[in-house]
Design a protein around this motif. Sequence first.
Motif, PDB file in Angstrom:
ATOM      1  N   ARG A   9       3.635  -3.692   0.050  1.00  0.00           N
ATOM      2  CA  ARG A   9       3.291  -4.670  -1.110  1.00  0.00           C
ATOM      3  C   ARG A   9       3.973  -4.247  -2.479  1.00  0.00           C
ATOM      4  NH1 ARG A   9      -2.863  -4.185  -1.826  1.00  0.00           N
ATOM      5  NH2 ARG A   9      -2.234  -1.958  -1.315  1.00  0.00           N
ATOM      6  N   PHE A  10       4.660  -3.150  -2.292  1.00  0.00           N
ATOM      7  CA  PHE A  10       5.325  -2.177  -3.435  1.00  0.00           C
ATOM      8  C   PHE A  10       6.560  -1.676  -2.774  1.00  0.00           C
ATOM      9  CE2 PHE A  10       0.689  -1.928  -3.732  1.00  0.00           C
ATOM     10  CZ  PHE A  10       0.389  -2.594  -4.855  1.00  0.00           C
ATOM     11  N   THR A  38       4.503   2.105 -10.302  1.00  0.00           N
ATOM     12  CA  THR A  38       3.314   2.246 -10.984  1.00  0.00           C
ATOM     13  C   THR A  38       2.605   1.048 -10.672  1.00  0.00           C
ATOM     14  OG1 THR A  38       4.994   2.528 -12.702  1.00  0.00           O
ATOM     15  CG2 THR A  38       2.806   1.581 -13.512  1.00  0.00           C
ATOM     16  N   LYS A  39       2.796  -0.043 -10.017  1.00  0.00           N
ATOM     17  CA  LYS A  39       1.870  -1.278  -9.557  1.00  0.00           C
ATOM     18  C   LYS A  39       1.071  -0.479  -8.388  1.00  0.00           C
ATOM     19  CE  LYS A  39       4.120  -5.151 -11.019  1.00  0.00           C
ATOM     20  NZ  LYS A  39       4.826  -6.466 -10.697  1.00  0.00           N
ATOM     21  N   PHE A  85      -1.788   2.022  -9.832  1.00  0.00           N
ATOM     22  CA  PHE A  85      -2.693   1.317 -10.442  1.00  0.00           C
ATOM     23  C   PHE A  85      -3.648   0.710  -9.530  1.00  0.00           C
ATOM     24  CE2 PHE A  85      -4.538  -2.212 -13.192  1.00  0.00           C
ATOM     25  CZ  PHE A  85      -5.288  -1.435 -13.934  1.00  0.00           C
ATOM     26  N   GLN A  86      -2.965  -0.068  -8.643  1.00  0.00           N
ATOM     27  CA  GLN A  86      -3.647  -0.669  -7.372  1.00  0.00           C
ATOM     28  C   GLN A  86      -4.634   0.169  -6.549  1.00  0.00           C
ATOM     29  OE1 GLN A  86      -3.825  -4.336  -7.094  1.00  0.00           O
ATOM     30  NE2 GLN A  86      -5.765  -3.802  -5.766  1.00  0.00           N
ATOM     31  N   SER A  87      -3.972   1.279  -6.207  1.00  0.00           N
ATOM     32  CA  SER A  87      -4.845   2.013  -5.503  1.00  0.00           C
ATOM     33  C   SER A  87      -5.872   2.747  -6.206  1.00  0.00           C
ATOM     34  CB  SER A  87      -4.011   3.312  -5.058  1.00  0.00           C
ATOM     35  OG  SER A  87      -2.809   2.888  -4.167  1.00  0.00           O
ATOM     36  N   TYR A  88      -5.726   2.871  -7.622  1.00  0.00           N
ATOM     37  CA  TYR A  88      -6.868   3.517  -8.270  1.00  0.00           C
ATOM     38  C   TYR A  88      -7.829   2.255  -8.467  1.00  0.00           C
ATOM     39  CZ  TYR A  88      -9.392   5.259 -12.651  1.00  0.00           C
ATOM     40  OH  TYR A  88     -10.433   5.637 -13.420  1.00  0.00           O
ATOM     41  N   LEU A  89      -7.653   1.184  -8.404  1.00  0.00           N
ATOM     42  CA  LEU A  89      -8.488  -0.016  -8.519  1.00  0.00           C
ATOM     43  C   LEU A  89      -9.229   0.076  -7.143  1.00  0.00           C
ATOM     44  CD1 LEU A  89      -6.534  -2.744 -10.185  1.00  0.00           C
ATOM     45  CD2 LEU A  89      -8.575  -1.412 -11.043  1.00  0.00           C
ATOM     46  N   ASP A  90      -8.434   0.111  -6.042  1.00  0.00           N
ATOM     47  CA  ASP A  90      -8.954  -0.080  -4.797  1.00  0.00           C
ATOM     48  C   ASP A  90     -10.043   0.875  -4.337  1.00  0.00           C
ATOM     49  OD1 ASP A  90      -7.476  -2.214  -4.292  1.00  0.00           O
ATOM     50  OD2 ASP A  90      -5.857  -1.353  -3.174  1.00  0.00           O
TER      51      ASP A  90
END
Length: 84
Positions: free
Chosen positions: A21-22, A28-29, A32-37
């Motif tokens: 996906r990245f 950076t994405k 951030f996405q892993s932090y949200l997940d």
Amino acid sequence: MSPNSEPLKLPGLKTAPWDPRFPNQNQTKYCFQSYLDFHRCEKIKGEGHNVCQYFKDVFQDMCPNEWVQKWDDQRSAGTFAGKI
């Protein structure tokens, strides 16, 4: 390194795996996405659940500590922009 010596092996060290996906160098994405997940996972599964550890390991590997601290502070203050 002499022919009789073996390469140094450090136990427990690993990096975040590649995520299709990245695909770009700018991660950076992915950070951030892993932090949200991670926080979404804990919200669903409960705090400290084994399944969520993967996302925690990834964001701790990918994200600068200052970002994580800032996001944690924002979550505590109720001003975090991400949807958890």
